[in-house]
Design a protein around this motif. Structure first.
Motif, PDB file in Angstrom:
ATOM      1  N   HIS A 135       0.794  -1.236   0.000  1.00 46.77           N
ATOM      2  CA  HIS A 135       0.000   0.000   0.000  1.00 46.77           C
ATOM      3  C   HIS A 135       0.823   1.282   0.000  1.00 46.77           C
ATOM      4  O   HIS A 135       0.646   2.119  -0.871  1.00 46.77           O
ATOM      5  N   HIS A 136       1.700   1.442   0.991  1.00 48.01           N
ATOM      6  CA  HIS A 136       2.287   2.770   1.168  1.00 48.01           C
ATOM      7  C   HIS A 136       3.806   2.733   1.195  1.00 48.01           C
ATOM      8  O   HIS A 136       4.395   2.354   2.199  1.00 48.01           O
ATOM      9  N   HIS A 184      -2.270  -1.131   7.973  1.00 52.97           N
ATOM     10  CA  HIS A 184      -2.580  -0.214   6.877  1.00 52.97           C
ATOM     11  C   HIS A 184      -1.879   1.124   7.048  1.00 52.97           C
ATOM     12  O   HIS A 184      -1.490   1.744   6.073  1.00 52.97           O
ATOM     13  N   HIS A 345     -10.230   8.923   5.915  1.00 52.77           N
ATOM     14  CA  HIS A 345      -9.239   8.043   5.283  1.00 52.77           C
ATOM     15  C   HIS A 345      -7.851   8.642   5.450  1.00 52.77           C
ATOM     16  O   HIS A 345      -7.100   8.254   6.322  1.00 52.77           O
ATOM     17  N   HIS A 462      -5.397   7.428  -4.060  1.00 53.76           N
ATOM     18  CA  HIS A 462      -4.344   8.339  -3.635  1.00 53.76           C
ATOM     19  C   HIS A 462      -4.009   9.303  -4.753  1.00 53.76           C
ATOM     20  O   HIS A 462      -4.279   9.057  -5.924  1.00 53.76           O
TER      21      HIS A 462
END
Ligand code: RUQ
Ligand code: CUA
Length: 675
Positions: A135-136, A184, A345, A462
């Protein structure tokens, strides 16, 4: 848009002639002075408008010219990382991270990569984990700016982190979170990369214990883990890392403070309702059960103090990992809550560290909090707490502004002109809005107002601006990371690619055009970061021949030129091989069925891009040996026969001849021969 086109074309000293735009109407176009081809004729034949031409000129990167920026994007379900050049939007590389990848020889026998993947642990069924949901990504930072040394990324599916060394763009370490299975809020780096943040997501009993979901509020917990990064070693040091227990809300994204707010961490949360689902039993489904409250709770964490508490040993061990309990976190003043608009979010800290921007998916506003006001409210104290006793600060006392942007705001990034950019999932748009405070002077727009929106295709998740989450964003480009592609590309069946769109954000005000679309064919990326190209200086070839990329040092046992050999010790056979265009030495490896084989290959080339690949059929072995690199793989010679090993990179005119034979004598004839 036409204005932009004309400005660009004028700057190119063009000669204005006429061409037709898509609507078939005559409009102004241009012929570049000195061009040998008629640009207008080409544009007309291809149905390109002047805006299209300007966009092409802004992104086209001639052969041999390098891009201005690297974009590192999560690869989503591929478990990998994409490296993309900007503004050309060319995919340069995919870095193998959580998933075996044959081209790079990642997970197909080479010992170092097998060891890295093994660090990621095994699944409940005993099989190795061989994929990730990345994800990041987070680039390492010095003083709040990217330094181009390391890249980190999380795997949401199994709560893992990876460390990638940007000297060779290879994954060096995976770490499995020892207390939870879901993350997350990671990865995020503190301004000097002492800590890599891994926030949790779905609450569960920490330490993987079973407990009935009827005991959700007592037995399930949330968490945040702070991994200590040892920059000299280039590795996360689990021994110096710790976690904090949090209430069983679903913590979502986090961001670390910077400058004035350095030492603090901000995470938002969803499901503060503590819904436990059960739609099949007639309960409200999670999606509505977790959206009952008007407000969820932003977590404000004093990391500096938490690190001191952990260092002092004021922790409980869960699976041998130090965890600051929720009670300790409250007693030590490590954790505060602030109400935030429902189901938020993104949480993003402004470049000066003063404001924290929250976007609530179900609220059309972004909400901006002041760090100064948060500190003052903590100082003042509060008697309000949640049911676990965590102090809740007064919303009005810490809120700085709310800006109405549109539907489904998710993530926010920044530029150098005093603007923030927020993705609007439901509107399928990028919103540009003006910041207040110290940013007010940087543009002509009034503070805290929506300036413009650019539609994107479609459903942006994003977004990322150039160095847009550092202390000094660039304000040049923005990439919109769209979840849906729908009609943007030629049809490829029911599974469609994702769509990255490049936006030019260099001009202030209402002008923020989309320049280019890039389909992503291999997973659904989440976040990305964009770094100036000149901050990354990878090796051209490994520094010395015999290099082990997993220790970043010469392996003294590597095969050396002139010392190639095959050594037998009982059933153990060791092969020392070198590779150089266009042969392996030795070219015959004669062994016996049942032998255990350890095979070393050194690529003794010093030339840029002189990589050799190596495979042995039937044994599922594939390695990539870059110039200078030494690799090792092991296998049991379980199948007898004749195996033609060969180089898998077309390295020279005589590449096809770069091969050899491994002859595995059957065990009965082998024993007959020794008799
Ligand atoms: S996610 S689309 Cu960062 Cu995992 Cu927001
Ligand atoms: Cu070496 Cu082909």
């Amino acid at each position: 848009m036409l204005v932009t086109a004309l400005m660009i074309l004028a700057a190119l000293a063009v000669l204005i002639v006429s061409c037709r735009d898509n609507a078939g109407q005559s409009s102004t176009g241009a012929q570049v002075a000195g061009a040998t081809e008629d640009i207008n004729a080409i544009a007309e034949a291809r149905g390109l408008t002047p805006t299209d031409i300007a966009n092409a000129v802004k992104t086209y990167t001639p052969s041999g010219r390098h891009d201005e920026y690297y974009l590192f994007a999560s690869g989503g379900q591929s478990g990998q990382v994409y490296v993309i050049g900007l503004p050309s939007m060319r995919i340069i590389k995919q870095i193998a991270v959580f998933t075996p990848e044959p081209w790079q020889g990642y997970g197909y026998g080479e010992q170092g990569t097998m060891d890295v993947l093994a660090q990621g642990g095994t699944a409940a069924n005993g099989n190795p984990l061989t994929w990730g949901d990345t994800h990041h990504p987070a680039l390492s930072e010095t003083g709040g700016d990217y330094d181009g040394q390391f890249l980190f990324i999380n795997d949401k599916a199994n709560a893992r982190l990876a460390v990638i060394d940007l000297r060779d763009f290879e994954t060096k370490q995976l770490v499995k979170n020892p207390i939870t299975l879901s993350d997350h809020g990671g990865t995020f780096s503190t301004p000097n990369t002492e800590w890599i943040i891994e926030g949790g997501q779905y609450a569960m009993p920490l330490g993987f214990e079973y407990s009935s979901i009827a005991n959700y509020e007592t037995d399930y917990q949330g968490m945040i883990t702070f991994w200590h990064f040892d920059r000299d070693k280039g590795r996360i040091d689990p021994e110096a890392s710790f976690a904090i227990e949090l209430p069983p809300y679903w913590q979502d994204l986090c961001d670390s403070g910077k400058l004035v707010s350095d030492g603090w961490v901000f995470c938002n949360s969803i499901n503060t309702e503590m819904a436990t689902g059960g739609v099949e039993l007639g309960n409200p489904p999670f999606e509505s059960g977790a959206s009952q409250n008007d407000m969820d709770l932003m977590h404000v964490i004093n990391l500096k103090k938490a690190a001191e508490v952990a260092a002092a040993g004021n922790t409980t061990d869960i699976n041998n990992f130090p965890v600051i309990t929720l009670d300790t976190a409250i007693a030590e003043g490590l954790l505060y809550f602030i109400p935030e608009p429902k189901s938020p979010h993104g949480v993003d800290v402004t470049p000066d560290g003063e404001f924290i921007v929250i976007a609530g998916k179900l609220d059309p506003h972004v909400t901006v909090y002041s760090f100064d006001k948060i500190m003052a409210a903590i100082e003042t104290g509060t008697s309000d707490t949640d049911q676990f006793g965590v102090p809740i600060l007064d919303f009005d006392a810490v809120m700085e502004a709310q800006v109405e942007l549109g539907l489904g705001p998710l993530h926010t990034q920044f530029d150098n002109k005093g603007y923030a950019y927020t993705s609007l999932f439901l509107d399928s748009a990028v919103a540009r809005w003006s910041l207040g405070g110290s940013f007010d002077e940087l543009n002509d727009d009034p503070p805290w107002t929506l300036v413009t929106k650019t539609p994107v295709q479609y459903n942006i998740g994003h977004l990322v601006t150039a160095e847009g989450d550092t202390v000094s964003p660039d304000g040049t480009y923005l990439v919109s990371m769209n979840k849906w592609a729908v009609d943007r590309f030629m049809p490829v069946g029911p599974l469609l690619p994702q769509n990255f769109q490049l936006l030019d954000i260099s001009a202030p005000g209402a002008n923020m055009p989309v320049l280019y679309d890039l389909p992503i064919p291999d997973g659904e990326p989440h976040y990305a970061q964009i770094i100036k190209a000149d901050k990354i200086s990878p090796w051209d070839v490994y520094p010395e021949v015999g290099w082990n990329p997993h220790t970043q040092a010469v392996n003294p046992d590597a095969a050396k030129q002139g010392e190639e050999r095959i050594v037998r010790d009982g059933n153990n056979v060791e092969v020392y091989m070198t590779a150089i265009r266009s042969h392996f030495t030795p070219e015959r490896v004669e062994i016996r069925e049942g032998d255990h084989v350890t095979w070393h290959i050194t690529n003794i080339e010093r030339a840029l891009d002189a990589t050799h690949g190596f495979t042995i059929p039937a044994y599922n072995i594939h390695v990539s040996i870059e110039p200078g690199e030494a690799v090792t793989f092991e296998f049991d010679a379980t199948q007898n026969g004749v195996f033609s090993y060969y180089c898998t990179e077309f390295c020279s005119a005589l590449h096809l001849e770069m091969m050899g034979y491994m002859l595995v004598e059957p065990s009965d004839s082998a024993s007959a021969a020794t008799d």
